[in-house]
Scaffold this active site. Structure first.
Site, PDB file in Angstrom:
ATOM      1  CD  GLU A   1     -35.204  23.803 -50.460  1.00 47.74           C
ATOM      2  OE1 GLU A   1     -34.233  24.062 -51.185  1.00 47.74           O
ATOM      3  OE2 GLU A   1     -36.219  24.545 -50.389  1.00 47.74           O
TER       4      GLU A   1
ATOM      5  CG  ASP B   1     -41.820  32.187 -46.359  1.00 44.51           C
ATOM      6  OD1 ASP B   1     -41.606  31.553 -47.407  1.00 44.51           O
ATOM      7  OD2 ASP B   1     -41.103  32.096 -45.344  1.00 44.51           O
TER       8      ASP B   1
END
Ligand SMILES: Cc1ncc(COP(=O)(O)O)c(C=O)c1O
Lengths: 267, 400
Positions: free
Chosen positions: A49, A60
């Site tokens: 990824e 995040d």
């Protein structure tokens, strides 16, 4: 069959689970990324990824936020991520690559131009954090034309209806976010994850990768026992952050961590 | 007769704008919020409680004041000021926080979070949280914590926890990011009170509906005081809540022109501004598609304005739609021009406006002389200027 589908089929055959590391491309510098990706494959990664840095990474936690900031300080961008992916592909034609990021850089490029560029870079999947299936029809269609899978997230509070929606719209795999929170947060609760995965599997035959809260060999092993794939991100990026003065050491520590996860998952 | 304006659609789209661009964990909470909002917005008990709060706690209706001396000096259209500065806590922000807090209570949430730039929305949120006895956490960019110290202190007095946000540009957009992260983590007991018409659906529509009291009152007051509709409306646009609150009830009255005033900072040509509609482009940020200040790679650009409340790189999606359809016009005012507007209103009418509102005043000063004496402009005086005394004194080289 897409590279992702083929990879999961191959793993199933071998009775193994996918190890899926995430790093932010361009962190701590653009030169670091391609050798790191190759080293992760050598350490047992099945799918990579590639985090596309964004100025406002809303989903995040602090570790990946700072990774994004470091990459952006080197003027990393979606276009440059694709260029680095192409570079990686020159010597690795097999490992599936998944772009993971936010929608705005894709919007600025334009969906068609993005699909073309991702295809040219030989990208296999795209996971856009702030693009739920409700808003994704156009993007999914254009990517599909290029044979690129759109991967969606599921969360602990996703309803049965949403699982069905992901199954209908998504492909490649489903990324199950193991906890309510941002990346890098807390500890995952195995029993909760196991129960939710059973629910999810009633409504989709797509492979399910689990991320958020995978920190070490032990958690990787636990997750591998119940999921099709194990996603690890913040724990790897922490190694970069702890060794900013010495990227080689960061790379060695990431390889070491992934190797231990691979071993634990396979044993 | 044209069709009545009826935006957004059921998934929050204003044409190509708006929508629900959030991570999966927030899809269920915003669905739940939308359901509650749709249920209560037409519920007579809820409306009665809201109306009572707006009257007795906020102090509504706010007056529509004829700025006679200023109008005469400008020599053109007659200027009326919608006095949102006279609301409890000193700005329009409280109209929305009172509404959302009542919703939070109905939904059984025990914890309130908010983002704030100038601190006005943070204060308005801390105020209603104190009144309802709810825990309150306000996220504020570290830069804004510095330049709006007085409001930080007010929030703390009101019992809120103010969290300085150190990521990104350390301003309003980063505070919004952090509030979204908190919400994702604490969805079960937490209600996120967004302070403007931004965020994922239903926020842009919901905040508009709570702020539309401004335009409804203004319309009635104008009809009662002048006997007809105004010719133009003017309001400043940060995220766009005070502007849409004034505009919305007039959208179908096509004779009424609408001007949204963005912050041109040092000047549009310098790139140091926060005029997303005038100089930005469509993209996706904070849950919706709208005009944004972003570079060619899609990274959000740092914004600049003398007023912290306008220092935001996006704008509510409904304004993007009103711009594209031509129903509203968007213009910009520099820091220097805003200061002229500030001084004009202060010296001519004895009213000290907020720096945000001063942008609207400055544009009214340009617009009024181009119109006839028979014409009427309503300018939204979105807040009072007490919070800005330090900024203005500093800018003008005065030590307090
Ligand atoms: C007095 C005042 N006016 C205007 C604004 C800008 O917000 P909006 O565009 O949502 O009305 C603010 C924001 O803090 C404010 O405090």
């Amino acid at each position: 069959m897409s590279r992702l589908a083929a990879k999961f089929a191959e793993l199933k055959q071998a009775n193994r689970k996918a190890l899926i590391p995430f790093i932010t491309v361009g962190d701590p510098n653009p030169e670091f990324t391609v050798p790191m990706l190759h080293a992760m494959v050598a350490a047992g990664a099945d799918i990579l990824e590639l985090g596309v840095p964004f100025s406002d990474p809303m989903a995040d936690g602090p570790v990946i936020q700072r990774a994004s900031e470091r990459a952006l300080a080197h003027k990393m961008s979606l276009r440059k991520v694709l260029a680095l992916a192409e570079e990686f592909r020159q010597t690795d034609k097999k490992t599936p690559l998944v772009l993971m990021g936010y929608l705005n850089p894709v919007e600025m490029l334009g969906y068609q131009a993005f699909a073309d560029a991702a295809h040219k870079a030989d990208i296999d999947g795209v996971l856009t954090v702030d693009l739920p299936p409700e808003e994704a029809a156009e993007c999914v269609e254009l990517l599909k034309e290029k044979g690129i899978d759109q991967i969606f997230l599921l969360a602990p509070n996703s309803t049965e209806g949403r699982v069905k929606k992901m199954d209908a719209v998504g492909s490649g795999y489903i990324y199950y976010v193991s906890l309510k929170g941002v990346t890098g947060a807390g500890h995952l609760n195995t029993a909760d994850v196991e129960a939710k995965l059973a629910e999810i599997r009633k409504n989709t035959s797509l492979p399910v990768g689990v991320g958020f809260g995978v920190k070490d060999a032990q958690t990787a092993k636990t997750v591998a026992a119940i999921a099709d794939g194990v996603v690890v991100g913040s724990a790897l990026i922490s190694k970069i952050e702890e060794n900013l003065a010495n990227p080689q050491k960061a790379k060695d520590e990431i390889v070491e961590l992934l190797t231990s996860m691979r071993l634990a998952m396979d044993s | 007769m044209t069709d009545k304006y009826n935006m957004p659609d059921e998934r929050g789209h204003f044409g190509p704008y708006g929508g629900m661009f959030v991570a999966e964990t927030l899809m269920e909470p915003i669905r739940e919020l939308n359901e509650a909002y749709q249920r209560y917005i037409d519920d007579p008990d809820f409306i009665a409680e809201l109306d009572a709060d707006l009257q007795d706690y906020v102090g509504r209706p706010s007056p529509l004041y004829y700025a006679e001396r200023w109008s005469k000096a400008l020599g053109g259209a007659q200027i009326y000021l919608k006095r949102e500065d006279l609301n409890h806590t000193g700005a329009h922000k409280v109209n929305n926080t009172v509404g959302q807090a009542l919703l939070a209570k109905r939904m059984g949430k025990t914890r309130i979070i908010a983002e704030t730039g100038a601190g006005q929305h943070g204060v308005a949120t801390a105020t209603v949280a104190a009144r309802l006895g709810l825990e309150c956490v306000v996220y504020m960019g570290a830069v804004d914590v510095q330049r709006q110290a007085l409001n930080v202190y007010r929030m703390k007095l009101l019992g809120a926890t103010v969290v300085p946000v150190e990521s990104g540009s350390k301003t309003l957009k980063d505070a919004l990011n952090e509030a979204l992260r908190d919400w994702v983590t604490n969805v079960d007991n937490t209600f996120y009170i967004i302070g403007t018409v931004a965020g994922p659906h239903p926020y842009p529509a919901m905040v508009r509906d709570f702020q539309a009291i401004i335009g409804r009152e203004a319309k009635q007051q104008c009809l009662a005081q002048v006997g007809r509709l105004p010719d133009a409306l003017v309001a400043c646009v940060g995220g766009g809540s005070n502007a849409i609150g004034l505009f919305y009830p007039f959208i179908d009255d096509t004779s009424v022109k609408m001007y949204g005033v963005e912050a041109a900072g040092d000047g549009i040509e310098t790139g140091r501004h926060s005029a997303a509609l005038c100089a930005g482009r469509p993209g996706v940020l904070h849950g919706n598609r709208t005009y944004l200040m972003a570079d060619d790679d899609g990274e959000i650009i740092e914004t600049h304005s003398i007023s912290a409340g306008l220092d935001y790189p996006g704008v509510g999606p409904e304004h993007a739609w009103l711009k594209d359809t031509g129903r509203a016009e968007y213009v910009s005012i520099t820091d220097d021009e805003a200061l002229e507007g500030f001084h004009a209103l202060t010296s001519m009418e004895g009213i000290i406006p907020a720096l945000e509102s001063s942008h609207a005043m400055a544009y009214a000063m340009k617009l009024a002389p181009t119109m006839t004496k028979e014409q009427i402009i309503i300018v939204n005086l979105s807040g009072r200027g007490d919070k800005d005394m330090h900024t203005i004194a500093q800018r003008e080289g005065i030590k307090l």
